[in-house]
Design an enzyme around this catalytic site. Sequence first.
Site, PDB file in Angstrom:
ATOM      1  N   ASP A  82      46.631  52.013  28.653  1.00 28.99           N
ATOM      2  CA  ASP A  82      45.198  51.928  29.435  1.00 28.99           C
ATOM      3  C   ASP A  82      44.388  51.135  28.588  1.00 28.99           C
ATOM      4  O   ASP A  82      43.987  51.209  27.506  1.00 28.99           O
ATOM      5  CB  ASP A  82      44.601  53.398  29.343  1.00 28.99           C
ATOM      6  CG  ASP A  82      43.352  53.655  30.134  1.00 28.99           C
ATOM      7  OD1 ASP A  82      42.750  52.479  30.100  1.00 28.99           O
ATOM      8  OD2 ASP A  82      42.933  54.555  30.541  1.00 28.99           O
ATOM      9  N   VAL A  83      43.693  49.845  29.069  1.00 31.93           N
ATOM     10  CA  VAL A  83      43.276  48.878  28.250  1.00 31.93           C
ATOM     11  C   VAL A  83      41.658  49.411  27.844  1.00 31.93           C
ATOM     12  O   VAL A  83      41.066  48.840  26.875  1.00 31.93           O
ATOM     13  CB  VAL A  83      42.938  47.636  29.141  1.00 31.93           C
ATOM     14  CG1 VAL A  83      44.397  46.839  29.462  1.00 31.93           C
ATOM     15  CG2 VAL A  83      42.169  47.815  30.466  1.00 31.93           C
ATOM     16  N   ASN A 109      42.992  40.855  31.699  1.00 27.36           N
ATOM     17  CA  ASN A 109      43.192  40.529  33.051  1.00 27.36           C
ATOM     18  C   ASN A 109      42.636  41.924  34.049  1.00 27.36           C
ATOM     19  O   ASN A 109      42.039  41.830  34.894  1.00 27.36           O
ATOM     20  CB  ASN A 109      44.455  39.926  33.514  1.00 27.36           C
ATOM     21  CG  ASN A 109      44.578  40.332  35.235  1.00 27.36           C
ATOM     22  OD1 ASN A 109      43.915  39.575  36.093  1.00 27.36           O
ATOM     23  ND2 ASN A 109      45.431  41.030  35.294  1.00 27.36           N
ATOM     24  N   TYR A 182      30.806  46.814  39.336  1.00 29.32           N
ATOM     25  CA  TYR A 182      31.823  45.732  39.210  1.00 29.32           C
ATOM     26  C   TYR A 182      31.105  44.469  38.873  1.00 29.32           C
ATOM     27  O   TYR A 182      31.431  43.749  37.744  1.00 29.32           O
ATOM     28  CB  TYR A 182      32.733  45.497  40.594  1.00 29.32           C
ATOM     29  CG  TYR A 182      33.807  44.611  40.610  1.00 29.32           C
ATOM     30  CD1 TYR A 182      35.124  44.784  40.051  1.00 29.32           C
ATOM     31  CD2 TYR A 182      33.645  43.138  40.991  1.00 29.32           C
ATOM     32  CE1 TYR A 182      36.013  43.960  40.179  1.00 29.32           C
ATOM     33  CE2 TYR A 182      34.560  42.242  41.058  1.00 29.32           C
ATOM     34  CZ  TYR A 182      35.880  42.625  40.669  1.00 29.32           C
ATOM     35  OH  TYR A 182      36.774  41.681  40.570  1.00 29.32           O
ATOM     36  N   LYS A 186      31.395  42.044  35.498  1.00 30.37           N
ATOM     37  CA  LYS A 186      31.614  40.615  35.297  1.00 30.37           C
ATOM     38  C   LYS A 186      30.551  39.971  34.658  1.00 30.37           C
ATOM     39  O   LYS A 186      30.870  38.968  33.951  1.00 30.37           O
ATOM     40  CB  LYS A 186      32.408  40.303  36.765  1.00 30.37           C
ATOM     41  CG  LYS A 186      33.406  41.300  37.382  1.00 30.37           C
ATOM     42  CD  LYS A 186      34.708  40.781  36.613  1.00 30.37           C
ATOM     43  CE  LYS A 186      35.829  41.319  37.174  1.00 30.37           C
ATOM     44  NZ  LYS A 186      37.119  41.272  36.353  1.00 30.37           N
TER      45      LYS A 186
HETATM   46  C1  BGC Z   1      37.354  40.878  44.015  1.00 39.87           C
HETATM   47  C2  BGC Z   1      37.818  40.681  45.559  1.00 39.87           C
HETATM   48  C3  BGC Z   1      36.648  39.697  46.407  1.00 39.87           C
HETATM   49  C4  BGC Z   1      36.348  38.456  45.684  1.00 39.87           C
HETATM   50  C5  BGC Z   1      35.494  37.764  46.327  1.00 39.87           C
HETATM   51  C6  BGC Z   1      37.019  39.597  43.588  1.00 39.87           C
HETATM   52  O1  BGC Z   1      36.263  39.751  42.169  1.00 39.87           O
HETATM   53  O2  BGC Z   1      38.302  41.462  43.416  1.00 39.87           O
HETATM   54  O3  BGC Z   1      37.966  42.059  46.354  1.00 39.87           O
HETATM   55  O4  BGC Z   1      37.257  39.406  47.611  1.00 39.87           O
HETATM   56  O5  BGC Z   1      35.853  38.719  44.260  1.00 39.87           O
HETATM   57  O6  BGC Z   1      34.584  38.449  46.973  1.00 39.87           O
END
Ligand code: BGC
Length: 285
Positions: A82-83, A109, A182, A186
Amino acid sequence: MPEDHRYTPPNEMPPAPIHRVLVGQKALVTGASKGLGQAMAIGFAKAGADVLVNYNSDPSGAEETAHEIERAGGKAVLFKADVSKEDEVQAMFAHALKEFGRLDICVPNSAIQLNAPVDEMTLEQWQRVIDVNLTGMFLAARESIRIFKRQGIDRKISYACGKLIFISSVHDVIPWDGHANYAAAKGGLMLLMKSLAQEVAHLRIRVNAISPGAIRTPMNVEKLTTPELFDKLLLKLIPSKRIGEPDDVARLAVWLASDESDYVQGTTVYVDGGMLLYPGFIGAG
Ligand code: BGC
Protein backbone atom coordinates in the site's frame (compact mmCIF):
# COMPACT_ATOMS: atom_id res chain seq x y z
CA MET A 1 -11.74 -4.20 -22.25
CA PRO A 2 -15.34 -5.10 -21.33
CA GLU A 3 -17.73 -5.58 -24.28
CA ASP A 4 -19.86 -2.51 -23.58
CA HIS A 5 -16.87 -0.23 -24.03
CA ARG A 6 -16.05 -1.44 -27.53
CA TYR A 7 -17.71 1.56 -29.20
CA THR A 8 -14.98 3.84 -27.89
CA PRO A 9 -13.11 4.81 -31.05
CA PRO A 10 -9.67 3.27 -31.17
CA ASN A 11 -6.50 5.11 -31.86
CA GLU A 12 -6.18 4.89 -35.64
CA MET A 13 -2.41 5.25 -35.51
CA PRO A 14 -0.47 2.01 -35.35
CA PRO A 15 1.53 1.91 -32.13
CA ALA A 16 4.94 3.49 -32.63
CA PRO A 17 7.86 1.18 -31.97
CA ILE A 18 9.53 1.50 -28.60
CA HIS A 19 13.30 1.82 -29.00
CA ARG A 20 15.66 0.04 -26.62
CA VAL A 21 16.78 3.18 -24.83
CA LEU A 22 16.68 1.70 -21.29
CA VAL A 23 18.91 -1.34 -21.65
CA GLY A 24 20.44 -2.35 -18.31
CA GLN A 25 18.15 -0.06 -16.31
CA LYS A 26 16.01 -1.05 -13.34
CA ALA A 27 12.59 0.49 -12.82
CA LEU A 28 9.91 0.48 -10.13
CA VAL A 29 6.31 1.34 -11.03
CA THR A 30 3.59 1.67 -8.39
CA GLY A 31 0.07 0.61 -9.26
CA ALA A 32 1.33 -1.53 -12.12
CA SER A 33 -1.42 -4.18 -12.08
CA LYS A 34 -3.66 -2.27 -14.47
CA GLY A 35 -4.15 0.86 -16.57
CA LEU A 36 -1.31 3.30 -17.02
CA GLY A 37 1.00 1.59 -14.52
CA GLN A 38 0.69 -1.69 -16.39
CA ALA A 39 1.33 -0.05 -19.77
CA MET A 40 4.37 1.85 -18.50
CA ALA A 41 5.89 -1.22 -16.82
CA ILE A 42 5.56 -3.15 -20.09
CA GLY A 43 6.86 -0.17 -22.09
CA PHE A 44 9.97 -0.01 -19.90
CA ALA A 45 10.59 -3.73 -20.47
CA LYS A 46 10.22 -3.26 -24.24
CA ALA A 47 12.86 -0.53 -23.95
CA GLY A 48 15.21 -2.98 -22.20
CA ALA A 49 14.59 -2.44 -18.47
CA ASP A 50 13.79 -4.85 -15.64
CA VAL A 51 10.77 -3.79 -13.59
CA LEU A 52 9.42 -4.12 -10.07
CA VAL A 53 5.65 -4.32 -10.46
CA ASN A 54 3.90 -2.91 -7.41
CA TYR A 55 0.26 -3.74 -6.75
CA ASN A 56 -2.08 -3.56 -3.79
CA SER A 57 -5.43 -5.19 -4.53
CA ASP A 58 -5.07 -6.94 -7.89
CA PRO A 59 -2.51 -9.77 -7.86
CA SER A 60 -3.79 -11.30 -11.10
CA GLY A 61 -3.41 -7.99 -12.95
CA ALA A 62 0.14 -7.80 -11.60
CA GLU A 63 0.82 -11.34 -12.86
CA GLU A 64 -0.42 -10.29 -16.28
CA THR A 65 1.97 -7.32 -16.25
CA ALA A 66 4.85 -9.60 -15.20
CA HIS A 67 4.04 -12.03 -17.99
CA GLU A 68 4.18 -9.24 -20.60
CA ILE A 69 7.44 -7.91 -19.16
CA GLU A 70 8.98 -11.36 -19.48
CA ARG A 71 7.63 -11.73 -23.02
CA ALA A 72 9.46 -8.49 -23.84
CA GLY A 73 12.68 -10.02 -22.46
CA GLY A 74 12.72 -8.22 -19.11
CA LYS A 75 12.85 -9.47 -15.55
CA ALA A 76 9.72 -8.79 -13.49
CA VAL A 77 9.52 -8.72 -9.70
CA LEU A 78 6.11 -8.51 -8.03
CA PHE A 79 5.63 -6.67 -4.75
CA LYS A 80 2.41 -6.02 -2.86
CA ALA A 81 2.41 -2.76 -0.93
CA ASP A 82 0.00 0.00 0.00
CA VAL A 83 1.83 3.12 -1.23
CA SER A 84 0.42 5.21 1.61
CA LYS A 85 2.13 3.06 4.30
CA GLU A 86 5.68 4.09 5.11
CA ASP A 87 6.88 0.66 6.26
CA GLU A 88 5.43 -1.11 3.22
CA VAL A 89 7.00 1.40 0.83
CA GLN A 90 10.38 1.07 2.53
CA ALA A 91 10.18 -2.73 2.36
CA MET A 92 9.34 -2.50 -1.35
CA PHE A 93 12.37 -0.34 -2.20
CA ALA A 94 14.63 -2.62 -0.12
CA HIS A 95 13.27 -5.56 -2.10
CA ALA A 96 13.94 -3.81 -5.42
CA LEU A 97 17.55 -3.22 -4.39
CA LYS A 98 17.96 -6.81 -3.25
CA GLU A 99 16.61 -8.13 -6.56
CA PHE A 100 18.17 -5.64 -8.94
CA GLY A 101 21.24 -4.29 -7.10
CA ARG A 102 20.33 -0.75 -8.21
CA LEU A 103 17.41 1.47 -9.23
CA ASP A 104 17.37 3.89 -12.16
CA ILE A 105 13.73 4.78 -12.69
CA CYS A 106 10.91 5.30 -10.21
CA VAL A 107 7.33 5.98 -11.33
CA PRO A 108 4.94 6.80 -8.49
CA ASN A 109 1.70 6.18 -10.34
CA SER A 110 -0.89 4.73 -7.92
CA ALA A 111 -3.96 6.89 -7.54
CA ILE A 112 -7.58 6.48 -6.55
CA GLN A 113 -10.79 8.48 -6.90
CA LEU A 114 -13.42 8.70 -4.15
CA ASN A 115 -15.80 11.26 -5.58
CA ALA A 116 -18.45 13.24 -3.71
CA PRO A 117 -19.96 16.74 -3.65
CA VAL A 118 -18.06 18.66 -1.01
CA ASP A 119 -20.94 18.83 1.46
CA GLU A 120 -21.23 15.06 1.32
CA MET A 121 -17.54 14.23 1.28
CA THR A 122 -16.51 12.34 4.39
CA LEU A 123 -13.21 12.92 6.11
CA GLU A 124 -12.32 9.33 5.21
CA GLN A 125 -12.91 10.03 1.50
CA TRP A 126 -10.78 13.15 1.71
CA GLN A 127 -8.02 11.53 3.74
CA ARG A 128 -7.69 8.31 1.77
CA VAL A 129 -7.31 10.17 -1.53
CA ILE A 130 -4.69 12.50 -0.02
CA ASP A 131 -2.92 9.51 1.55
CA VAL A 132 -2.66 7.51 -1.67
CA ASN A 133 -2.43 10.27 -4.29
CA LEU A 134 -0.12 12.69 -2.46
CA THR A 135 1.54 11.10 0.60
CA GLY A 136 2.09 7.92 -1.43
CA MET A 137 3.95 10.01 -4.04
CA PHE A 138 6.14 11.59 -1.35
CA LEU A 139 7.02 8.24 0.23
CA ALA A 140 8.08 6.66 -3.08
CA ALA A 141 9.96 9.81 -4.11
CA ARG A 142 11.86 9.96 -0.81
CA GLU A 143 12.96 6.33 -0.95
CA SER A 144 14.03 6.51 -4.57
CA ILE A 145 15.98 9.75 -4.08
CA ARG A 146 17.79 8.16 -1.12
CA ILE A 147 18.82 5.26 -3.38
CA PHE A 148 19.72 7.47 -6.38
CA LYS A 149 21.93 9.65 -4.17
CA ARG A 150 23.73 6.68 -2.66
CA GLN A 151 24.38 4.89 -5.91
CA GLY A 152 25.60 7.90 -7.92
CA ILE A 153 26.09 7.89 -11.68
CA ASP A 154 27.15 4.95 -13.79
CA ARG A 155 27.63 6.42 -17.25
CA LYS A 156 27.42 3.04 -18.91
CA ILE A 157 23.79 2.93 -17.74
CA SER A 158 22.58 6.54 -17.80
CA TYR A 159 23.78 10.14 -17.64
CA ALA A 160 21.60 10.63 -14.55
CA CYS A 161 21.88 8.75 -11.29
CA GLY A 162 18.12 8.39 -11.23
CA LYS A 163 14.88 9.42 -12.88
CA LEU A 164 11.68 10.09 -10.99
CA ILE A 165 8.50 10.43 -13.03
CA PHE A 166 5.30 11.28 -11.17
CA ILE A 167 2.00 10.37 -12.80
CA SER A 168 -0.34 13.28 -12.21
CA SER A 169 -3.40 14.44 -14.16
CA VAL A 170 -4.77 17.36 -16.17
CA HIS A 171 -6.52 18.03 -12.85
CA ASP A 172 -3.29 19.42 -11.48
CA VAL A 173 -4.50 22.59 -13.22
CA ILE A 174 -8.13 21.95 -14.27
CA PRO A 175 -10.57 22.29 -11.37
CA TRP A 176 -12.95 19.32 -11.07
CA ASP A 177 -16.28 19.66 -9.31
CA GLY A 178 -17.24 16.65 -7.24
CA HIS A 179 -13.57 15.62 -7.10
CA ALA A 180 -12.08 18.23 -4.73
CA ASN A 181 -9.95 15.65 -2.91
CA TYR A 182 -8.48 14.31 -6.18
CA ALA A 183 -7.80 17.75 -7.69
CA ALA A 184 -6.27 19.00 -4.43
CA ALA A 185 -3.91 16.02 -4.34
CA LYS A 186 -2.90 16.50 -8.00
CA GLY A 187 -2.40 20.25 -7.54
CA GLY A 188 -0.21 19.51 -4.52
CA LEU A 189 1.72 16.94 -6.51
CA MET A 190 2.73 19.58 -9.03
CA LEU A 191 4.63 21.62 -6.44
CA LEU A 192 5.97 18.49 -4.76
CA MET A 193 7.45 17.55 -8.14
CA LYS A 194 8.84 21.02 -8.87
CA SER A 195 10.30 21.47 -5.39
CA LEU A 196 12.05 18.09 -5.52
CA ALA A 197 13.26 18.78 -9.06
CA GLN A 198 14.82 22.04 -7.86
CA GLU A 199 16.31 20.38 -4.78
CA VAL A 200 18.03 17.42 -6.42
CA ALA A 201 18.88 18.68 -9.93
CA HIS A 202 22.51 19.33 -8.94
CA LEU A 203 22.87 15.65 -8.06
CA ARG A 204 21.83 14.72 -11.61
CA ILE A 205 18.59 13.26 -10.40
CA ARG A 206 15.87 14.10 -12.91
CA VAL A 207 12.35 14.74 -11.62
CA ASN A 208 9.38 15.31 -13.94
CA ALA A 209 5.66 14.57 -14.21
CA ILE A 210 3.26 13.25 -16.80
CA SER A 211 -0.27 14.61 -16.65
CA PRO A 212 -2.65 12.47 -18.67
CA GLY A 213 -6.13 13.49 -19.75
CA ALA A 214 -8.81 10.88 -20.42
CA ILE A 215 -7.10 7.58 -21.17
CA ARG A 216 -8.75 4.22 -21.83
CA THR A 217 -8.07 2.72 -18.37
CA PRO A 218 -10.44 0.83 -16.08
CA MET A 219 -10.70 3.94 -13.86
CA ASN A 220 -11.91 5.96 -16.79
CA VAL A 221 -14.08 3.81 -19.01
CA GLU A 222 -16.16 2.40 -16.18
CA LYS A 223 -17.97 5.69 -15.84
CA LEU A 224 -18.58 6.06 -19.60
CA THR A 225 -21.05 3.25 -19.94
CA THR A 226 -22.97 4.44 -23.01
CA PRO A 227 -21.93 5.79 -26.41
CA GLU A 228 -24.04 8.90 -25.66
CA LEU A 229 -22.04 9.68 -22.55
CA PHE A 230 -18.85 9.08 -24.43
CA ASP A 231 -19.75 11.44 -27.30
CA LYS A 232 -21.60 14.10 -25.35
CA LEU A 233 -19.36 14.31 -22.33
CA LEU A 234 -15.91 13.09 -22.97
CA LEU A 235 -15.19 13.86 -26.62
CA LYS A 236 -16.52 17.40 -26.16
CA LEU A 237 -13.61 17.96 -23.82
CA ILE A 238 -10.97 16.56 -26.16
CA PRO A 239 -10.04 18.63 -29.26
CA SER A 240 -8.20 15.63 -30.75
CA LYS A 241 -11.51 13.73 -30.69
CA ARG A 242 -10.21 10.47 -29.41
CA ILE A 243 -9.69 8.97 -26.00
CA GLY A 244 -6.02 8.38 -25.15
CA GLU A 245 -4.54 4.89 -25.10
CA PRO A 246 -2.34 3.68 -22.21
CA ASP A 247 0.44 3.33 -24.78
CA ASP A 248 0.33 7.08 -25.48
CA VAL A 249 1.45 7.53 -21.88
CA ALA A 250 3.87 4.59 -21.85
CA ARG A 251 5.88 5.92 -24.79
CA LEU A 252 6.21 9.31 -23.11
CA ALA A 253 7.32 7.63 -19.87
CA VAL A 254 10.03 5.71 -21.76
CA TRP A 255 11.30 8.93 -23.29
CA LEU A 256 11.29 10.79 -19.95
CA ALA A 257 13.15 7.87 -18.34
CA SER A 258 15.80 7.79 -21.07
CA ASP A 259 18.83 9.99 -21.68
CA GLU A 260 17.04 11.37 -24.75
CA SER A 261 15.34 13.75 -22.30
CA ASP A 262 18.47 14.40 -20.23
CA TYR A 263 17.96 18.20 -20.07
CA VAL A 264 14.28 17.98 -19.11
CA GLN A 265 13.93 18.84 -15.42
CA GLY A 266 10.97 19.89 -13.29
CA THR A 267 8.49 19.81 -16.15
CA THR A 268 4.98 18.47 -16.46
CA VAL A 269 4.22 16.96 -19.86
CA TYR A 270 0.50 16.90 -20.66
CA VAL A 271 -0.69 13.99 -22.76
CA ASP A 272 -4.33 14.90 -23.14
CA GLY A 273 -5.36 15.38 -26.79
CA GLY A 274 -5.61 19.12 -26.11
CA MET A 275 -7.92 18.95 -23.09
CA LEU A 276 -6.09 21.92 -21.59
CA LEU A 277 -6.91 24.17 -24.57
CA TYR A 278 -10.27 25.47 -23.26
CA PRO A 279 -12.29 23.31 -25.70
CA GLY A 280 -15.47 25.17 -24.68
CA PHE A 281 -14.18 28.02 -26.86
CA ILE A 282 -14.15 25.94 -30.05
CA GLY A 283 -16.67 27.63 -32.34
CA ALA A 284 -17.88 29.81 -29.46
CA GLY A 285 -15.34 32.67 -29.31
C1 BGC B 1 -8.95 10.98 -14.35
C2 BGC B 1 -9.89 10.52 -15.43
C3 BGC B 1 -10.45 11.73 -16.18
C4 BGC B 1 -9.33 12.60 -16.67
C5 BGC B 1 -9.82 13.84 -17.37
C6 BGC B 1 -7.91 11.87 -14.93
O1 BGC B 1 -7.06 12.31 -13.93
O2 BGC B 1 -8.35 9.86 -13.75
O3 BGC B 1 -10.92 9.77 -14.85
O4 BGC B 1 -11.22 11.32 -17.28
O5 BGC B 1 -8.53 12.97 -15.57
O6 BGC B 1 -10.89 14.45 -16.69
